[in-house]
Scaffold this motif. Structure first.
Motif, PDB file in Angstrom:
ATOM      1  N   THR A 204       0.846  -1.187   0.000  1.00 26.76           N
ATOM      2  CA  THR A 204       0.000   0.000   0.000  1.00 26.76           C
ATOM      3  C   THR A 204       0.885   1.242   0.000  1.00 26.76           C
ATOM      4  O   THR A 204       1.773   1.378   0.847  1.00 26.76           O
ATOM      5  N   PHE A 205       0.632   2.136  -0.962  1.00 34.42           N
ATOM      6  CA  PHE A 205       1.355   3.398  -1.064  1.00 34.42           C
ATOM      7  C   PHE A 205       0.356   4.510  -0.734  1.00 34.42           C
ATOM      8  O   PHE A 205      -0.641   4.689  -1.445  1.00 34.42           O
ATOM      9  N   TYR A 206       0.632   5.254   0.333  1.00 32.04           N
ATOM     10  CA  TYR A 206      -0.314   6.287   0.755  1.00 32.04           C
ATOM     11  C   TYR A 206       0.390   7.613   1.010  1.00 32.04           C
ATOM     12  O   TYR A 206       1.425   7.673   1.685  1.00 32.04           O
ATOM     13  N   ASN A 207      -0.180   8.679   0.461  1.00 29.23           N
ATOM     14  CA  ASN A 207       0.173  10.057   0.793  1.00 29.23           C
ATOM     15  C   ASN A 207      -1.113  10.878   0.769  1.00 29.23           C
ATOM     16  O   ASN A 207      -2.007  10.596  -0.043  1.00 29.23           O
ATOM     17  N   PRO A 208      -1.243  11.908   1.605  1.00 32.69           N
ATOM     18  CA  PRO A 208      -2.428  12.765   1.525  1.00 32.69           C
ATOM     19  C   PRO A 208      -2.584  13.382   0.141  1.00 32.69           C
ATOM     20  O   PRO A 208      -1.610  13.545  -0.603  1.00 32.69           O
ATOM     21  N   ALA A 209      -3.815  13.749  -0.197  1.00 33.02           N
ATOM     22  CA  ALA A 209      -4.126  14.241  -1.537  1.00 33.02           C
ATOM     23  C   ALA A 209      -3.371  15.507  -1.892  1.00 33.02           C
ATOM     24  O   ALA A 209      -3.109  15.773  -3.073  1.00 33.02           O
ATOM     25  N   ASP A 210      -2.989  16.322  -0.897  1.00 27.50           N
ATOM     26  CA  ASP A 210      -2.310  17.576  -1.178  1.00 27.50           C
ATOM     27  C   ASP A 210      -0.799  17.493  -1.016  1.00 27.50           C
ATOM     28  O   ASP A 210      -0.113  18.508  -0.967  1.00 27.50           O
ATOM     29  N   THR A 211      -0.255  16.283  -0.963  1.00 31.80           N
ATOM     30  CA  THR A 211       1.193  16.108  -0.836  1.00 31.80           C
ATOM     31  C   THR A 211       1.901  16.634  -2.083  1.00 31.80           C
ATOM     32  O   THR A 211       1.618  16.173  -3.191  1.00 31.80           O
ATOM     33  N   PRO A 212       2.830  17.580  -1.968  1.00 31.67           N
ATOM     34  CA  PRO A 212       3.550  18.054  -3.155  1.00 31.67           C
ATOM     35  C   PRO A 212       4.542  17.013  -3.644  1.00 31.67           C
ATOM     36  O   PRO A 212       5.354  16.508  -2.875  1.00 31.67           O
ATOM     37  N   ASN A 213       4.412  16.659  -4.923  1.00 33.83           N
ATOM     38  CA  ASN A 213       5.283  15.647  -5.540  1.00 33.83           C
ATOM     39  C   ASN A 213       5.195  14.306  -4.806  1.00 33.83           C
ATOM     40  O   ASN A 213       6.189  13.591  -4.677  1.00 33.83           O
ATOM     41  N   GLY A 214       3.999  13.973  -4.364  1.00 31.33           N
ATOM     42  CA  GLY A 214       3.831  12.767  -3.551  1.00 31.33           C
ATOM     43  C   GLY A 214       3.505  11.536  -4.359  1.00 31.33           C
ATOM     44  O   GLY A 214       2.534  10.828  -4.069  1.00 31.33           O
ATOM     45  N   ASP A 215       4.320  11.240  -5.395  1.00 36.83           N
ATOM     46  CA  ASP A 215       4.122  10.022  -6.190  1.00 36.83           C
ATOM     47  C   ASP A 215       4.079   8.797  -5.295  1.00 36.83           C
ATOM     48  O   ASP A 215       4.699   8.759  -4.227  1.00 36.83           O
ATOM     49  N   GLY A 216       3.411   7.752  -5.781  1.00 34.12           N
ATOM     50  CA  GLY A 216       3.372   6.498  -5.043  1.00 34.12           C
ATOM     51  C   GLY A 216       4.598   5.642  -5.296  1.00 34.12           C
ATOM     52  O   GLY A 216       5.409   5.400  -4.401  1.00 34.12           O
ATOM     53  N   LEU A 217       4.759   5.172  -6.539  1.00 35.50           N
ATOM     54  CA  LEU A 217       5.858   4.283  -6.899  1.00 35.50           C
ATOM     55  C   LEU A 217       6.465   4.776  -8.202  1.00 35.50           C
ATOM     56  O   LEU A 217       5.770   4.886  -9.214  1.00 35.50           O
ATOM     57  N   ASP A 218       7.760   5.067  -8.184  1.00 33.06           N
ATOM     58  CA  ASP A 218       8.481   5.495  -9.377  1.00 33.06           C
ATOM     59  C   ASP A 218       9.518   4.445  -9.744  1.00 33.06           C
ATOM     60  O   ASP A 218      10.439   4.168  -8.969  1.00 33.06           O
ATOM     61  N   ILE A 219       9.345   3.871 -10.921  1.00 33.45           N
ATOM     62  CA  ILE A 219      10.250   2.851 -11.454  1.00 33.45           C
ATOM     63  C   ILE A 219      11.106   3.545 -12.502  1.00 33.45           C
ATOM     64  O   ILE A 219      10.624   3.926 -13.565  1.00 33.45           O
ATOM     65  N   ASP A 220      12.385   3.726 -12.209  1.00 31.37           N
ATOM     66  CA  ASP A 220      13.246   4.657 -12.923  1.00 31.37           C
ATOM     67  C   ASP A 220      14.451   3.913 -13.496  1.00 31.37           C
ATOM     68  O   ASP A 220      15.340   3.493 -12.749  1.00 31.37           O
ATOM     69  N   SER A 221      14.465   3.719 -14.821  1.00 34.07           N
ATOM     70  CA  SER A 221      15.560   3.001 -15.484  1.00 34.07           C
ATOM     71  C   SER A 221      15.773   1.628 -14.861  1.00 34.07           C
ATOM     72  O   SER A 221      16.902   1.213 -14.572  1.00 34.07           O
ATOM     73  N   CYS A 222      14.685   0.903 -14.647  1.00 34.54           N
ATOM     74  CA  CYS A 222      14.729  -0.444 -14.071  1.00 34.54           C
ATOM     75  C   CYS A 222      14.285  -1.469 -15.108  1.00 34.54           C
ATOM     76  O   CYS A 222      13.560  -1.152 -16.050  1.00 34.54           O
ATOM     77  N   THR A 223      14.698  -2.715 -14.903  1.00 32.16           N
ATOM     78  CA  THR A 223      14.356  -3.791 -15.833  1.00 32.16           C
ATOM     79  C   THR A 223      13.796  -4.994 -15.086  1.00 32.16           C
ATOM     80  O   THR A 223      14.137  -5.242 -13.935  1.00 32.16           O
ATOM     81  N   HIS A 224      12.922  -5.732 -15.766  1.00 34.38           N
ATOM     82  CA  HIS A 224      12.335  -6.961 -15.245  1.00 34.38           C
ATOM     83  C   HIS A 224      11.626  -6.704 -13.912  1.00 34.38           C
ATOM     84  O   HIS A 224      12.057  -7.160 -12.853  1.00 34.38           O
ATOM     85  N   VAL A 225      10.545  -5.949 -14.002  1.00 35.62           N
ATOM     86  CA  VAL A 225       9.801  -5.509 -12.823  1.00 35.62           C
ATOM     87  C   VAL A 225       8.372  -6.014 -12.904  1.00 35.62           C
ATOM     88  O   VAL A 225       7.712  -5.892 -13.943  1.00 35.62           O
ATOM     89  N   THR A 226       7.862  -6.604 -11.804  1.00 37.45           N
ATOM     90  CA  THR A 226       6.453  -6.949 -11.711  1.00 37.45           C
ATOM     91  C   THR A 226       5.856  -6.243 -10.495  1.00 37.45           C
ATOM     92  O   THR A 226       6.423  -6.279  -9.404  1.00 37.45           O
ATOM     93  N   VAL A 227       4.706  -5.595 -10.722  1.00 40.98           N
ATOM     94  CA  VAL A 227       3.965  -4.924  -9.662  1.00 40.98           C
ATOM     95  C   VAL A 227       2.568  -5.521  -9.664  1.00 40.98           C
ATOM     96  O   VAL A 227       1.868  -5.453 -10.677  1.00 40.98           O
ATOM     97  N   SER A 228       2.146  -6.093  -8.544  1.00 37.28           N
ATOM     98  CA  SER A 228       0.843  -6.756  -8.541  1.00 37.28           C
ATOM     99  C   SER A 228       0.138  -6.579  -7.200  1.00 37.28           C
ATOM    100  O   SER A 228       0.774  -6.465  -6.149  1.00 37.28           O
ATOM    101  N   ASP A 229      -1.192  -6.516  -7.282  1.00 40.43           N
ATOM    102  CA  ASP A 229      -2.053  -6.531  -6.088  1.00 40.43           C
ATOM    103  C   ASP A 229      -1.725  -5.404  -5.112  1.00 40.43           C
ATOM    104  O   ASP A 229      -1.794  -5.571  -3.894  1.00 40.43           O
ATOM    105  N   CYS A 230      -1.382  -4.237  -5.651  1.00 40.65           N
ATOM    106  CA  CYS A 230      -1.023  -3.097  -4.811  1.00 40.65           C
ATOM    107  C   CYS A 230      -2.154  -2.072  -4.764  1.00 40.65           C
ATOM    108  O   CYS A 230      -2.998  -2.010  -5.658  1.00 40.65           O
ATOM    109  N   HIS A 231      -2.139  -1.262  -3.733  1.00 38.94           N
ATOM    110  CA  HIS A 231      -3.158  -0.227  -3.512  1.00 38.94           C
ATOM    111  C   HIS A 231      -2.462   1.124  -3.442  1.00 38.94           C
ATOM    112  O   HIS A 231      -1.501   1.301  -2.681  1.00 38.94           O
ATOM    113  N   PHE A 232      -2.945   2.082  -4.242  1.00 39.58           N
ATOM    114  CA  PHE A 232      -2.352   3.415  -4.306  1.00 39.58           C
ATOM    115  C   PHE A 232      -3.404   4.452  -3.934  1.00 39.58           C
ATOM    116  O   PHE A 232      -4.526   4.436  -4.450  1.00 39.58           O
TER     117      PHE A 232
END
Length: 482
Positions: A204-232
């Motif tokens: 679970t990735f949580y930040n308040p709605a007014d969070t500045p630059n409050g991204d949940g998950l940033d995948i940056d120049s990565c390889t072979h990634v699986t993201v499953s069953d997550c809540h944002f």
């Protein structure tokens, strides 16, 4: 493998005792043992920054909260990638570099106590600079190669108050994140950079709605990634794929590729699944399936601009349900946020020469998508005149715009000009080889599809039921402009 309960090293879970030293000792013992588990039992455990270790699992028991101090001086300058630039910034709260087989799992909570950081950022936005960054001069010196040359409009750049991620892993292999809740990050919540073979499950990735630059998950120049069953549920993009910015990103030249996202729920946020705007190293080979976007500004969003280069290629998105989004599908090569508007390259509507800065968006397939009560545009597809979006397919897509006459809509995406739409259909400009098959768009006003400078389109069974007799497809004309 060895198991190290932080209480055995003197940690106290009362929410006020500083456990930085006890937790560091637990990780040191784990390293000496060749790997194992650092265990955090139920309780509230206050700590400073934590450095993760290879072959080590950080496990949080149900009822455990790992809470990070909000004293800025506890996070000294550390190598990072910040908004696409390789540089130095405040040390991430949970940090790991050059690790193998690192895991964070359990049913506990990791809390970044971000409010002090957010308030400092807001002060910067209001023009206050004194007393905010304890490492300003050191960061300016360390980042001298970028500080004077980077084309950045970020409020933090002049002061070098480069807020840290809650969790950042750089150049790590065999990464597992499972079960935990990550919340209240100073900047981006979870940021993975140059990582390979990553599994993220049930987080679970949580930040308040007014969070500045409050991204949940940033995948940056990565390889072979699986993201499953997550809540944002966050204050910016929910899940974002990136690969470096402008010249610095092209210098690094590492793509994000071979990524699968499945069975996730995204609430609020600026976008559900977002690619860009940092596309300089390429984003390619992405599959998104069986997801829900509820109340996000955009649903599926791809964004880049003439400074970036690289691009987004070979993406398949299917089986997505959306409700109450501003714009379900936004694909934009003319993204204007964060660019130097004094640069004519960023503003001219005319074709310019193709160079290494020219981004390419190609090979996007979107199928089996339903969106209800969308507010601005059903879809917004906007390429470059010198590099149209190429080979875009929408198949078995149903989008129903809001019928509320009081809904004012908004910008479906941030392009060169300010375009505002409300209850309208799909707008396509500078697109080549567009295929629409079994697409139903119910607009409140205007046609289902408006095409402008589109070549090689193939349109089969594009319909509207709500407004029988209205034109489904119109060629020429423009969206509203303010």
């Amino acid at each position: 493998m060895s198991r190290h309960d932080i209480m055995a090293y003197g940690a106290v879970g009362d929410g006020t005792t500083d456990n930085s030293e006890a937790i560091a000792k637990a990780f040191a013992a784990c390293r000496e043992a060749g790997g194992g588990t650092v265990f955090v039992p139920a309780g509230v455990w206050l700590t400073g920054p934590i450095e993760l270790a290879s072959r080590t699992t950080l496990e949080l028991e149900a009822g455990a909260t790992l809470k990070f101090t909000d004293r800025f001086e506890a996070y000294p300058p550390t190598f990072t990638r910040w908004s696409g630039y390789e540089c130095y910034g405040h040390r991430p709260l949970l940090y790991g570099k050059d690790l193998e087989r690192v895991a964070i799992k359990g049913e506990g909570v990791i809390d970044g106590q971000g409010e002090a950081w957010w308030n400092a950022y807001r002060r910067l936005k209001n023009g206050e600079t004194e007393g905010i960054s304890p490492f300003r001069e050191e960061l300016i010196e360390r980042n001298r190669h970028l500080y004077e040359t980077a084309d950045s409009t970020f409020a933090e750049w002049k002061t070098q108050f480069l807020r840290p991620a809650l969790l950042q892993l750089i150049d790590c292999k065999h990464v597992l994140l499972e079960g935990v809740t990550l919340q209240n990050s100073p900047f981006w919540n979870t940021h993975l950079v140059y990582c390979d073979q990553v599994k993220i499950r049930g987080v679970t990735f949580y930040n308040p709605a007014d969070t500045p630059n409050g991204d949940g998950l940033d995948i940056d120049s990565c390889t072979h990634v699986t993201v499953s069953d997550c809540h944002f549920d966050v204050g910016d993009d929910c899940l974002c794929l990136k690969s470096g910015i402008n010249e610095d990103g092209r210098r690094v030249g590492r793509p994000t590729e071979h990524v699968t996202v499945a069975n996730c729920i995204m609430l609020r946020g600026h976008g559900g699944v977002v690619m860009g705007s940092e596309t300089s190293g390429d984003i390619r080979g992405v599959v998104v399936t069986n997801c829900m976007f509820l109340g996000t500004d955009r649903g599926i969003r791809i964004k880049t601009n003439r400074a970036r280069g690289g691009g987004v290629k070979d993406v398949m998105i299917s089986n997505v349900f959306m409700k109450d989004v501003l714009c379900p599908i936004a694909i934009n090569s003319f993204y204007r946020y964060g660019v130097n508007t004094n640069d004519p390259l960023m503003t001219t509507p005319e074709a310019v020469p193709v160079t290494e800065r020219t981004p390419v968006i190609r090979g996007i397939t979107i199928s089996d998508v339903t969106a209800k009560n969308a507010k601005a545009a059903a879809a917004f597809i906007y390429g470059l005149p010198e590099m149209p979006i190429d080979d875009l397919t929408l198949r078995n897509v149903t989008i129903e715009m809001t019928e509320d006459p009081n809904e004012e809509g908004g910008e479906p995406d941030m392009v060169r000009e300010h375009l505002v739409m409300a209850g309208e259909g799909m707008y396509c400009k500078h697109v080549r080889h567009l295929t629409l098959r079994d697409v139903r768009i119910e607009t409140r006003q205007g046609p289902a599809v408006r095409l402008e400078d589109v070549e090689g389109e193939r349109i089969e069974a594009v319909t509207m039921r709500r407004r029988a007799g209205a034109d489904a497809v119109v060629r020429g004309g423009a969206a509203a402009q303010i």
